[in-house]
Design a protein around this motif. Structure first.
Motif, PDB file in Angstrom:
ATOM      1  N   TYR A 109     -21.334 -10.079  62.265  1.00  6.23           N
ATOM      2  CA  TYR A 109     -22.080 -11.213  61.721  1.00  6.23           C
ATOM      3  C   TYR A 109     -21.172 -12.429  61.510  1.00  6.23           C
ATOM      4  O   TYR A 109     -21.592 -13.565  61.717  1.00  6.23           O
ATOM      5  CB  TYR A 109     -22.777 -10.814  60.422  1.00  6.23           C
ATOM      6  CG  TYR A 109     -23.860  -9.801  60.636  1.00  6.23           C
ATOM      7  CD1 TYR A 109     -25.008 -10.112  61.354  1.00  6.23           C
ATOM      8  CD2 TYR A 109     -23.741  -8.500  60.140  1.00  6.23           C
ATOM      9  CE1 TYR A 109     -26.002  -9.181  61.571  1.00  6.23           C
ATOM     10  CE2 TYR A 109     -24.736  -7.556  60.351  1.00  6.23           C
ATOM     11  CZ  TYR A 109     -25.858  -7.899  61.063  1.00  6.23           C
ATOM     12  OH  TYR A 109     -26.844  -6.973  61.284  1.00  6.23           O
ATOM     13  N   LYS A 110     -19.943 -12.208  61.116  1.00  4.79           N
ATOM     14  CA  LYS A 110     -18.987 -13.301  60.933  1.00  4.79           C
ATOM     15  C   LYS A 110     -18.790 -14.054  62.255  1.00  4.79           C
ATOM     16  O   LYS A 110     -18.772 -15.284  62.285  1.00  4.79           O
ATOM     17  CB  LYS A 110     -17.661 -12.732  60.424  1.00  4.79           C
ATOM     18  CG  LYS A 110     -16.627 -13.755  60.096  1.00  4.79           C
ATOM     19  CD  LYS A 110     -16.811 -14.267  58.711  1.00  4.79           C
ATOM     20  CE  LYS A 110     -15.586 -15.088  58.309  1.00  4.79           C
ATOM     21  NZ  LYS A 110     -15.909 -15.944  57.191  1.00  4.79           N
ATOM     22  N   ARG A 111     -18.660 -13.309  63.365  1.00  2.00           N
ATOM     23  CA  ARG A 111     -18.503 -13.942  64.677  1.00  2.00           C
ATOM     24  C   ARG A 111     -19.727 -14.760  65.065  1.00  2.00           C
ATOM     25  O   ARG A 111     -19.630 -15.691  65.868  1.00  2.00           O
ATOM     26  CB  ARG A 111     -18.219 -12.884  65.742  1.00  2.00           C
ATOM     27  CG  ARG A 111     -16.818 -12.315  65.678  1.00  2.00           C
ATOM     28  CD  ARG A 111     -16.481 -11.419  66.854  1.00  2.00           C
ATOM     29  NE  ARG A 111     -17.324 -10.244  66.976  1.00  2.00           N
ATOM     30  CZ  ARG A 111     -17.155  -9.102  66.314  1.00  2.00           C
ATOM     31  NH1 ARG A 111     -16.149  -8.987  65.449  1.00  2.00           N
ATOM     32  NH2 ARG A 111     -17.969  -8.091  66.499  1.00  2.00           N
ATOM     33  N   LEU A 112     -20.885 -14.435  64.505  1.00  2.60           N
ATOM     34  CA  LEU A 112     -22.105 -15.185  64.781  1.00  2.60           C
ATOM     35  C   LEU A 112     -22.293 -16.374  63.831  1.00  2.60           C
ATOM     36  O   LEU A 112     -23.314 -17.055  63.877  1.00  2.60           O
ATOM     37  CB  LEU A 112     -23.324 -14.261  64.688  1.00  2.60           C
ATOM     38  CG  LEU A 112     -23.399 -13.166  65.751  1.00  2.60           C
ATOM     39  CD1 LEU A 112     -24.590 -12.257  65.489  1.00  2.60           C
ATOM     40  CD2 LEU A 112     -23.478 -13.756  67.149  1.00  2.60           C
ATOM     41  N   GLY A 113     -21.312 -16.608  62.951  1.00  6.45           N
ATOM     42  CA  GLY A 113     -21.357 -17.769  62.075  1.00  6.45           C
ATOM     43  C   GLY A 113     -21.875 -17.515  60.670  1.00  6.45           C
ATOM     44  O   GLY A 113     -22.073 -18.464  59.906  1.00  6.45           O
ATOM     45  N   TYR A 114     -22.096 -16.267  60.303  1.00  2.00           N
ATOM     46  CA  TYR A 114     -22.564 -15.941  58.955  1.00  2.00           C
ATOM     47  C   TYR A 114     -21.387 -15.910  57.993  1.00  2.00           C
ATOM     48  O   TYR A 114     -20.293 -15.462  58.346  1.00  2.00           O
ATOM     49  CB  TYR A 114     -23.304 -14.597  58.947  1.00  2.00           C
ATOM     50  CG  TYR A 114     -24.640 -14.687  59.629  1.00  2.00           C
ATOM     51  CD1 TYR A 114     -25.811 -14.874  58.898  1.00  2.00           C
ATOM     52  CD2 TYR A 114     -24.734 -14.633  61.016  1.00  2.00           C
ATOM     53  CE1 TYR A 114     -27.033 -14.997  59.538  1.00  2.00           C
ATOM     54  CE2 TYR A 114     -25.953 -14.750  61.664  1.00  2.00           C
ATOM     55  CZ  TYR A 114     -27.098 -14.936  60.922  1.00  2.00           C
ATOM     56  OH  TYR A 114     -28.301 -15.070  61.552  1.00  2.00           O
ATOM     57  N   MET A 115     -21.617 -16.393  56.777  1.00  2.00           N
ATOM     58  CA  MET A 115     -20.582 -16.451  55.756  1.00  2.00           C
ATOM     59  C   MET A 115     -20.931 -15.504  54.619  1.00  2.00           C
ATOM     60  O   MET A 115     -22.072 -15.466  54.156  1.00  2.00           O
ATOM     61  CB  MET A 115     -20.437 -17.879  55.212  1.00  2.00           C
ATOM     62  CG  MET A 115     -20.129 -18.926  56.292  1.00  2.00           C
ATOM     63  SD  MET A 115     -18.620 -18.620  57.212  1.00  2.00           S
ATOM     64  CE  MET A 115     -17.427 -18.776  55.927  1.00  2.00           C
ATOM     65  N   GLU A 116     -19.939 -14.788  54.176  1.00  2.00           N
ATOM     66  CA  GLU A 116     -20.102 -13.828  53.075  1.00  2.00           C
ATOM     67  C   GLU A 116     -20.353 -14.558  51.766  1.00  2.00           C
ATOM     68  O   GLU A 116     -19.789 -15.610  51.510  1.00  2.00           O
ATOM     69  CB  GLU A 116     -18.816 -13.002  52.976  1.00  2.00           C
ATOM     70  CG  GLU A 116     -18.763 -12.069  51.801  1.00  2.00           C
ATOM     71  CD  GLU A 116     -17.432 -11.337  51.724  1.00  2.00           C
ATOM     72  OE1 GLU A 116     -17.206 -10.693  50.695  1.00  2.00           O
ATOM     73  OE2 GLU A 116     -16.622 -11.424  52.665  1.00  2.00           O
ATOM     74  N   GLU A 117     -21.199 -13.941  50.932  1.00  2.00           N
ATOM     75  CA  GLU A 117     -21.370 -14.458  49.570  1.00  2.00           C
ATOM     76  C   GLU A 117     -21.693 -13.304  48.636  1.00  2.00           C
ATOM     77  O   GLU A 117     -22.467 -12.406  48.965  1.00  2.00           O
ATOM     78  CB  GLU A 117     -22.444 -15.541  49.503  1.00  2.00           C
ATOM     79  CG  GLU A 117     -23.807 -15.148  49.971  1.00  2.00           C
ATOM     80  CD  GLU A 117     -24.783 -16.305  49.882  1.00  2.00           C
ATOM     81  OE1 GLU A 117     -25.924 -16.056  49.476  1.00  2.00           O
ATOM     82  OE2 GLU A 117     -24.422 -17.444  50.230  1.00  2.00           O
ATOM     83  N   GLY A 118     -21.052 -13.312  47.500  1.00  2.00           N
ATOM     84  CA  GLY A 118     -21.314 -12.281  46.506  1.00  2.00           C
ATOM     85  C   GLY A 118     -20.469 -11.035  46.700  1.00  2.00           C
ATOM     86  O   GLY A 118     -19.667 -10.921  47.620  1.00  2.00           O
ATOM     87  N   ALA A 119     -20.702 -10.110  45.796  1.00  4.83           N
ATOM     88  CA  ALA A 119     -19.936  -8.866  45.753  1.00  4.83           C
ATOM     89  C   ALA A 119     -20.561  -7.812  46.658  1.00  4.83           C
ATOM     90  O   ALA A 119     -21.734  -7.884  47.017  1.00  4.83           O
ATOM     91  CB  ALA A 119     -19.896  -8.348  44.314  1.00  4.83           C
ATOM     92  N   VAL A 120     -19.773  -6.823  46.992  1.00  2.57           N
ATOM     93  CA  VAL A 120     -20.256  -5.681  47.762  1.00  2.57           C
ATOM     94  C   VAL A 120     -21.261  -4.911  46.912  1.00  2.57           C
ATOM     95  O   VAL A 120     -21.092  -4.766  45.701  1.00  2.57           O
ATOM     96  CB  VAL A 120     -19.076  -4.775  48.164  1.00  2.57           C
ATOM     97  CG1 VAL A 120     -19.560  -3.493  48.825  1.00  2.57           C
ATOM     98  CG2 VAL A 120     -18.129  -5.527  49.087  1.00  2.57           C
ATOM     99  N   PHE A 121     -22.346  -4.458  47.541  1.00  3.23           N
ATOM    100  CA  PHE A 121     -23.369  -3.683  46.829  1.00  3.23           C
ATOM    101  C   PHE A 121     -23.789  -2.498  47.684  1.00  3.23           C
ATOM    102  O   PHE A 121     -23.559  -2.469  48.892  1.00  3.23           O
ATOM    103  CB  PHE A 121     -24.580  -4.564  46.474  1.00  3.23           C
ATOM    104  CG  PHE A 121     -25.311  -5.113  47.673  1.00  3.23           C
ATOM    105  CD1 PHE A 121     -26.440  -4.461  48.184  1.00  3.23           C
ATOM    106  CD2 PHE A 121     -24.892  -6.283  48.292  1.00  3.23           C
ATOM    107  CE1 PHE A 121     -27.119  -4.970  49.290  1.00  3.23           C
ATOM    108  CE2 PHE A 121     -25.564  -6.794  49.401  1.00  3.23           C
ATOM    109  CZ  PHE A 121     -26.677  -6.141  49.893  1.00  3.23           C
ATOM    110  N   ASP A 122     -24.398  -1.521  47.042  1.00  2.00           N
ATOM    111  CA  ASP A 122     -24.867  -0.321  47.730  1.00  2.00           C
ATOM    112  C   ASP A 122     -26.332  -0.492  48.124  1.00  2.00           C
ATOM    113  O   ASP A 122     -27.151  -0.938  47.329  1.00  2.00           O
ATOM    114  CB  ASP A 122     -24.726   0.899  46.817  1.00  2.00           C
ATOM    115  CG  ASP A 122     -25.235   2.155  47.492  1.00  2.00           C
ATOM    116  OD1 ASP A 122     -24.450   2.787  48.215  1.00  2.00           O
ATOM    117  OD2 ASP A 122     -26.426   2.497  47.317  1.00  2.00           O
TER     118      ASP A 122
END
Length: 131
Positions: A103-116
Motif C-alpha cells: 500500500y505504501k508503494r501505491l501512495g498510501y500513508m500510515e496513520e495511527g497505531a497498530v491494531f488487531d
C-alpha cells in the motif's frame, strides 16, 4: 458473489485463520465489490464502502496463484477510479502489516497505531485522490 465469497474464505479463513463468523458482515450488503476474473474464475476482489467523501477499501484478497501478477495493484487502481467517480476525495483502509509495503508503494500513508483485526495486526492508511 458466491465466487467472491469463496475466494475471501480461502484467503482469510483458510490461509490466515480469520474467524469464519466475522469474514462476511453486514457491510457486504451495501458495499461495491470489485472482482478480477481470469478464465472465468475470480482471482482477486475487494470492497468499497462510501462514507461521505471518504471511501473505505476492505476485504482485499488475491488468490495465492495470482499474487505476483499485479492483480492487487490493478484492483486498487480500479477502486480509486470507482471511488473518485462516486465523489470520494480520499481512500482509507486497514492494511495488514504484511501488506504495508504494498500500500505504501501505491501512495498510501500510515496513520495511527497498530491494531488487531481478526487476529491479524493492521494499521490504518490514507490516500488523497486526484480530483
Amino acid at each position: 458473489m458466491s465466487a467472491v465469497y469463496a475466494l475471501r474464505h480461502n484467503v482469510f479463513v483458510v490461509e490466515q485463520g480469520v474467524p469464519e463468523e466475522i469474514e462476511v458482515d453486514e457491510d457486504d450488503m451495501v458495499a461495491t465489490h470489485l472482482a478480477a476474473v481470469s478464465d472465468g474464475h475470480v482471482i482477486g476482489t475487494l470492497r468499497i464502502l462510501l462514507h461521505g467523501r471518504t471511501a473505505k477499501i476492505g476485504r482485499m484478497a488475491v488468490s495465492a496463484s495470482s499474487r505476483t501478477e499485479g492483480i492487487g495493484r490493478e484492483l486498487m487502481e480500479s477502486a480509486a477510479t470507482t471511488a473518485s467517480s462516486r465523489g470520494a476525495e480520499e481512500i482509507i483502509l486497514g492494511a495488514q502489516l504484511t501488506a504495508y509495503g504494498f500500500y505504501k508503494r501505491l501512495g498510501y500513508m500510515e496513520e495511527g497505531a497498530v491494531f488487531d483485526d481478526g487476529g491479524t495486526p493492521h494499521v490504518m492508511m490514507r490516500k488523497k485522490l486526484q480530483l
